[in-house]
Write an enzyme that holds these catalytic residues in place. Structure first.
Site, PDB file in Angstrom:
ATOM      1  N   LYS A   1       0.790  -1.212  -0.145  1.00 32.23           N
ATOM      2  CA  LYS A   1       0.013  -0.097  -0.110  1.00 32.23           C
ATOM      3  C   LYS A   1       1.119   1.223  -0.291  1.00 32.23           C
ATOM      4  CE  LYS A   1      -2.992   2.521   3.063  1.00 32.23           C
ATOM      5  NZ  LYS A   1      -3.693   2.466   4.547  1.00 32.23           N
TER       6      LYS A   1
ATOM      7  N   ASP B   1      -2.429  10.566   3.922  1.00 24.75           N
ATOM      8  CA  ASP B   1      -3.873  10.290   3.858  1.00 24.75           C
ATOM      9  C   ASP B   1      -4.553  11.181   4.900  1.00 24.75           C
ATOM     10  OD1 ASP B   1      -6.183   8.990   3.752  1.00 24.75           O
ATOM     11  OD2 ASP B   1      -5.554   7.431   5.412  1.00 24.75           O
TER      12      ASP B   1
ATOM     13  N   LYS C   1     -10.051  13.044   8.498  1.00 27.07           N
ATOM     14  CA  LYS C   1      -9.569  12.667  10.021  1.00 27.07           C
ATOM     15  C   LYS C   1      -9.391  13.831  10.947  1.00 27.07           C
ATOM     16  CE  LYS C   1      -6.201   9.228   8.016  1.00 27.07           C
ATOM     17  NZ  LYS C   1      -6.558   7.761   8.856  1.00 27.07           N
TER      18      LYS C   1
ATOM     19  N   ASP D   1       1.477   6.396   5.696  1.00 25.57           N
ATOM     20  CA  ASP D   1       0.517   5.495   5.313  1.00 25.57           C
ATOM     21  C   ASP D   1       1.239   4.858   3.915  1.00 25.57           C
ATOM     22  OD1 ASP D   1      -1.836   4.233   5.730  1.00 25.57           O
ATOM     23  OD2 ASP D   1      -2.866   5.892   4.874  1.00 25.57           O
TER      24      ASP D   1
ATOM     25  N   ASP E   1     -11.988   7.041   4.216  1.00 24.91           N
ATOM     26  CA  ASP E   1     -10.774   6.950   4.797  1.00 24.91           C
ATOM     27  C   ASP E   1     -10.463   5.326   5.088  1.00 24.91           C
ATOM     28  OD1 ASP E   1      -8.480   7.477   6.408  1.00 24.91           O
ATOM     29  OD2 ASP E   1      -9.522   7.624   8.260  1.00 24.91           O
TER      30      ASP E   1
ATOM     31  N   GLU F   1      -9.448   3.727   2.364  1.00 25.10           N
ATOM     32  CA  GLU F   1      -8.905   3.990   0.992  1.00 25.10           C
ATOM     33  C   GLU F   1      -7.869   2.725   0.645  1.00 25.10           C
ATOM     34  OE1 GLU F   1      -5.500   4.846   3.087  1.00 25.10           O
ATOM     35  OE2 GLU F   1      -7.454   5.694   3.526  1.00 25.10           O
TER      36      GLU F   1
ATOM     37  N   ARG G   1      -7.656  -0.455   1.339  1.00 27.50           N
ATOM     38  CA  ARG G   1      -7.975  -1.758   0.450  1.00 27.50           C
ATOM     39  C   ARG G   1      -8.579  -1.328  -0.777  1.00 27.50           C
ATOM     40  NH1 ARG G   1     -12.195  -1.861   5.373  1.00 27.50           N
ATOM     41  NH2 ARG G   1     -10.392  -0.969   6.326  1.00 27.50           N
TER      42      ARG G   1
END
Length: 497
Positions: free
Chosen positions: A268, A273, A280, A291, A350, A352, A354
């Site tokens: 990933k 993010d 967030k 991230d 959020d 995201e 996956r």
């Protein structure tokens, strides 16, 4: 920093500082016994006087005269019963922490013959040399690229590691340890780079540079226009809110035979993010540059392979995007069609990670993989479940899961398996699409993996949730380089003999 291996007699090898291990109770290492004899019994006298306790990871530095060394650093190796591989890592780390900012310009590290109780040869000298090599690179790491006032250079520039036999096995183990540490540090560099520099295109440039630096690496970068043509709509959906376009980065290492199926690593790569429209909280949002820890570990592992050239085929795929909340961003309630053809209702922007991973997991089917391992800073729920010590592991194959768990135990880069039962799949039900991208608060780590599992049915697959292990917060804030050691150990266990 220069690190080397030496099998010369310790008693006659000069260095500014000699590092030995002394037990609290139990068997002395041969190196410590020989040094004590060379110093006329000084070490045992210091222990008898209480200046040396031998307690695990305790340290003491003693000036010397008329000796090949200006000072002696003694690290406690504890009791025989507690001297495990984990204890060895702890005592070496303590020794290096004391040594690295001291006054010595050169050091001789005589710890690889420490008696360690372990199965599977993990207490052998080559195994301890491998650990030592990795820790040398790991503990001497610094990241000052963006400081205008650079810290003073360390006085220590040379560390020799003593061993009984500097033969092929010892040299290979030590070099693999150094390479693993270098791979971890490369992953840390990528993770620590600020998000205004480290964006998807910049990550792609790093992969292209790796291909230029190493002739055994081939890199291909898929841009947003190619993604749209292929149907990678979930990666595109995540990247829609950013001015930085997404990238799918493919790196291939072919060290095995042409017919050997490759092992595939998927990372990933969310370079920042915000949560998107599902924004967030502002507190600690700066840490969301980490991230992309999954992609960083993929890069680090590929660097280890490029440096050591094992006989194995590995394909690395990084799904890189930036998750931002502008007027073009994906919204809660949007439905997108994945590369697989299945549709996803985005209930939370959020979640995201996956979304970028699912298209990557579909893409890698073309490589006919021996196994696929993805790694991602995927869920805060994993930190609640496992803290910061173990990565979460979920898999559709018991053999693969057990191999990864064993690699984690061998390296101290541990993982813990969570269930991937069908019972959890219904939490992803959607009234309007084939699935939703979240399953509610209960079992958040598991339902995230359930989502990914739907795109990994055609091969052996495992997922590592590294949300709690890829970085540390607080005063020591920074990327850790995990799970590079676990991945390297796993891949090396499948190298063609």
């Amino acid at each position: 920093m220069n690190f080397s291996l030496t099998s010369k007699a310790i008693e006659t090898t000069k260095a500014d500082c000699l590092v030995i291990g002394v037990p609290e109770k139990g068997k002395w290492a041969d190196s410590a016994t020989a040094v004590d004899a060379a110093l006329g019994g000084l070490v045992k006298r210091l222990q008898g006087a209480g200046d040396i306790t031998g307690k695990l990871a305790s340290t003491g530095v003693f000036p010397l005269q008329d000796a090949p060394w200006a000072r002696l650093l003694v690290v406690g190796t504890g009791k025989d019963a507690e001297r495990t591989p984990a204890a060895f890592r702890k005592l070496v780390t303590a020794a290096l922490a004391t040594l690295k900012d001291g006054p010595s310009k050169s050091a001789l590290l005589a710890l690889a013959d420490t008696p360690v109780s372990a199965a599977d040869d993990l207490g052998s000298e080559p195994a301890l040399l491998q650990v030592t090599g990795r820790l040398l690179e790991e503990q001497f790491y610094t990241f000052t690229d963006f400081k205008s006032d650079k810290p003073d250079a360390r006085k220590l520039t040379k560390v020799a590691v003593a061993c009984g036999d500097a033969g092929k096995a010892s040299k290979a183990a030590f070099q693999l340890g150094l390479a693993t540490g270098q791979g971890m540090n490369y992953a840390r560099d990528l993770g620590n780079t600020p998000p205004n520099v480290c964006n998807p295109v910049w990550l792609a440039h790093q992969a292209e540079r790796m291909a230029k630096d190493y002739d055994c690496i081939k890199t291909d970068v898929i841009d947003e226009k190619q993604m749209a043509k292929l149907g990678m709509n979930t990666i595109l959906a995540v990247g829609k809110g950013s001015t930085e376009p997404p990238r799918l980065i493919v790196m291939e290492y072919r060290g095995g035979k042409a017919k050997d199926k490759p092992y595939v690593l998927v990372g990933k790569g969310i370079t920042f993010d915000t949560g998107g429209i599902s924004l967030k909280p502002g507190e600690a949002m700066d840490e969301m540059k980490y991230d992309m820890g999954g992609s960083a570990s993929v890069f680090g592992t590929m660097k280890v392979l490029a440096e050591t050239r094992p006989a194995i085929n590995v394909v690395a795929v990084v799904a890189a995007a930036e998750n931002m909340p502008d007027g073009g961003a994906a919204r809660p309630g949007d439905i997108v069609t994945t590369l697989s053809g299945m549709t996803v209702e985005i209930l939370n922007t959020d979640a995201e990670g996956r979304l970028v991973l699912c298209d990557a997991l579909t893409y890698v089917k073309q490589f006919d993989p021996a196994a696929v391992v993805d790694m991602a800073t995927l869920t805060g729920a994993c930190i609640i479940a496992l803290g910061h010590h173990a990565s979460g592991l979920l898999s559709n194959n018991d053999e693969l899961a057990n191999e990864l768990l064993a690699a984690g135990e061998r390296t101290g880069d541990r993982a813990w398996r969570l269930p991937l039962w069908d019972d959890y799949q219904s939490q992803l039900d959607s009234n309007f699409a084939d699935m939703a991208n979240i399953g509610g608060r209960p079992a958040g780590t598991i339902t995230a993996a359930c989502f990914l599992s739907r795109f990994a049915k055609d091969y052996r697959w495992a997922h590592l949730d590294i949300a709690g292990t890829a970085w540390v917060s607080g005063k020591a804030k920074g990327a850790t380089g995990r799970p590079v050691p676990l991945l390297v150990d796993y891949l090396m266990s499948h190298v063609r003999k």
